[in-house]
Design an enzyme around this catalytic site. Structure first.
Site, mmCIF file in Angstrom:
data_model
loop_
_atom_site.group_PDB
_atom_site.id
_atom_site.type_symbol
_atom_site.label_atom_id
_atom_site.label_comp_id
_atom_site.label_asym_id
_atom_site.label_seq_id
_atom_site.Cartn_x
_atom_site.Cartn_y
_atom_site.Cartn_z
ATOM 1 N N PHE A 191 -43.361 -38.316 -29.996
ATOM 2 C CA PHE A 191 -43.165 -38.584 -29.090
ATOM 3 C C PHE A 191 -43.636 -39.101 -28.118
ATOM 4 C CE2 PHE A 191 -41.142 -35.182 -31.214
ATOM 5 C CZ PHE A 191 -39.743 -35.175 -30.597
ATOM 6 N N HIS A 249 -37.075 -15.155 -31.446
ATOM 7 C CA HIS A 249 -37.243 -13.422 -30.781
ATOM 8 C C HIS A 249 -39.213 -13.442 -30.395
ATOM 9 C CE1 HIS A 249 -36.759 -8.789 -30.846
ATOM 10 N NE2 HIS A 249 -38.626 -8.678 -31.428
ATOM 11 N N ASN A 267 -47.898 -20.368 -38.888
ATOM 12 C CA ASN A 267 -47.371 -21.156 -40.666
ATOM 13 C C ASN A 267 -48.033 -20.008 -41.991
ATOM 14 O OD1 ASN A 267 -48.841 -22.193 -37.329
ATOM 15 N ND2 ASN A 267 -49.464 -23.323 -38.180
ATOM 16 N N GLU A 307 -44.144 -24.468 -40.458
ATOM 17 C CA GLU A 307 -44.243 -23.425 -39.750
ATOM 18 C C GLU A 307 -43.221 -23.342 -39.139
ATOM 19 O OE1 GLU A 307 -46.539 -25.015 -35.921
ATOM 20 O OE2 GLU A 307 -46.257 -27.157 -36.936
ATOM 21 N N GLY A 310 -52.570 -20.943 -37.392
ATOM 22 C CA GLY A 310 -52.574 -22.284 -37.150
ATOM 23 C C GLY A 310 -53.884 -22.445 -35.913
ATOM 24 N N LYS A 367 -40.728 -36.543 -35.038
ATOM 25 C CA LYS A 367 -40.635 -37.651 -34.267
ATOM 26 C C LYS A 367 -41.754 -37.304 -33.760
ATOM 27 C CE LYS A 367 -36.793 -36.745 -31.925
ATOM 28 N NZ LYS A 367 -35.875 -37.229 -31.394
HETATM 29 N N1 RBF Z 1 -44.605 -32.362 -33.668
HETATM 30 C C1 RBF Z 1 -44.464 -33.430 -34.105
HETATM 31 O O1 RBF Z 1 -45.286 -33.497 -33.895
HETATM 32 N N2 RBF Z 1 -42.721 -33.962 -34.238
HETATM 33 C C2 RBF Z 1 -41.857 -32.837 -33.851
HETATM 34 O O2 RBF Z 1 -40.759 -34.076 -33.748
HETATM 35 C C3 RBF Z 1 -42.022 -31.687 -34.413
HETATM 36 N N3 RBF Z 1 -40.491 -30.918 -34.208
HETATM 37 C C4 RBF Z 1 -40.627 -29.731 -34.190
HETATM 38 C C5 RBF Z 1 -39.711 -29.007 -33.864
HETATM 39 C C6 RBF Z 1 -39.699 -27.649 -33.987
HETATM 40 C C7 RBF Z 1 -38.692 -26.853 -33.624
HETATM 41 C C8 RBF Z 1 -40.895 -26.598 -34.040
HETATM 42 C C9 RBF Z 1 -40.892 -25.712 -34.063
HETATM 43 C C10 RBF Z 1 -42.372 -27.546 -33.462
HETATM 44 C C11 RBF Z 1 -41.506 -28.781 -33.843
HETATM 45 N N4 RBF Z 1 -43.533 -29.926 -33.982
HETATM 46 C C12 RBF Z 1 -43.237 -31.011 -33.856
HETATM 47 C C13 RBF Z 1 -44.497 -29.293 -34.571
HETATM 48 C C14 RBF Z 1 -45.409 -28.922 -32.874
HETATM 49 O O3 RBF Z 1 -46.020 -29.920 -32.685
HETATM 50 C C15 RBF Z 1 -46.202 -27.775 -33.655
HETATM 51 O O4 RBF Z 1 -45.839 -26.795 -33.663
HETATM 52 C C16 RBF Z 1 -47.421 -27.222 -33.126
HETATM 53 O O5 RBF Z 1 -48.449 -28.846 -32.886
HETATM 54 C C17 RBF Z 1 -48.270 -26.097 -33.283
HETATM 55 O O6 RBF Z 1 -48.602 -26.198 -34.082
HETATM 56 MG MG MG Z 2 -49.005 -22.234 -35.022
#
Ligand code: RBF
Ligand code: MG
Length: 146
Positions: free
Chosen positions: A111, A86, A32, A81, A18, A109
């Protein structure tokens, strides 16, 4: 919400490289899936945060999964993703990852800060860790697909 009709959802594929952002910027590494796995998702499958089981090299782990465009990072490609509950010592690139998505947590969402995103993801991990102890969810853990 349309996702309900698709659960449990079974997916598998080889782990792609990724952006490396999960580990570096968030401290929450994600595996990813390649584009062909992402494009196999039904069109009506809601973007959002899910949980379930991950099978990797003969072991089964709890996982949380993010499906969508990562609004915080304004990605232009849809991603899928998996964060496995673990600690692995090396990277997982190229390995076969099988998952069963068993439940939904929330919608994606945006942030206002990286810290808020990280706090929300940590909360998602807690929810997944807890929900996957339910008998209804544990029954998928021994599925041969994994
Ligand atoms: N990215 C967002 O922009 N909004 C989210 O609400 C959001 N929730 C996530 C929840 C989980 C459990 C995980 C593993 C990732 C989430 N991400 C979210 C993605 C996160 O931005 C991403 O894993 C990183 O940018 C790495 O690629
Ligand atoms: Mg990744």
């Amino acid at each position: 919400m349309a996702y309900k009709q698709f659960l449990p959802y079974f997916a598998s594929g080889k782990i792609n490289k990724g952006f490396g952002r999960g580990s570096a910027a968030l401290g929450i590494p994600t595996a990813n899936y390649p584009e062909d796995v992402v494009s196999t998702l039904p069109a009506e499958f809601d973007n959002g945060i899910y949980y379930g089981w991950a099978g990797l090299e003969g072991s089964v782990y709890k996982m949380v999964l993010s499906i969508g465009w990562n609004p915080f990072f304004k990605n232009i490609k849809k991603s899928m993703e998996v964060h496995i509950l673990h600690k692995f010592s090396g990277d997982l690139y190229g390995k076969q990852l099988n998952i069963i998505i068993t439940g939904f947590i929330r919608l994606e969402k945006d942030f206002s800060s990286l810290d808020d995103l990280i706090a929300e993801i940590k909360n998602d991990i807690k929810i997944a860790d807890d929900k996957l102890n339910d008998e209804q969810m544990l029954k998928y853990k021994n599925n041969d697909f994994l």
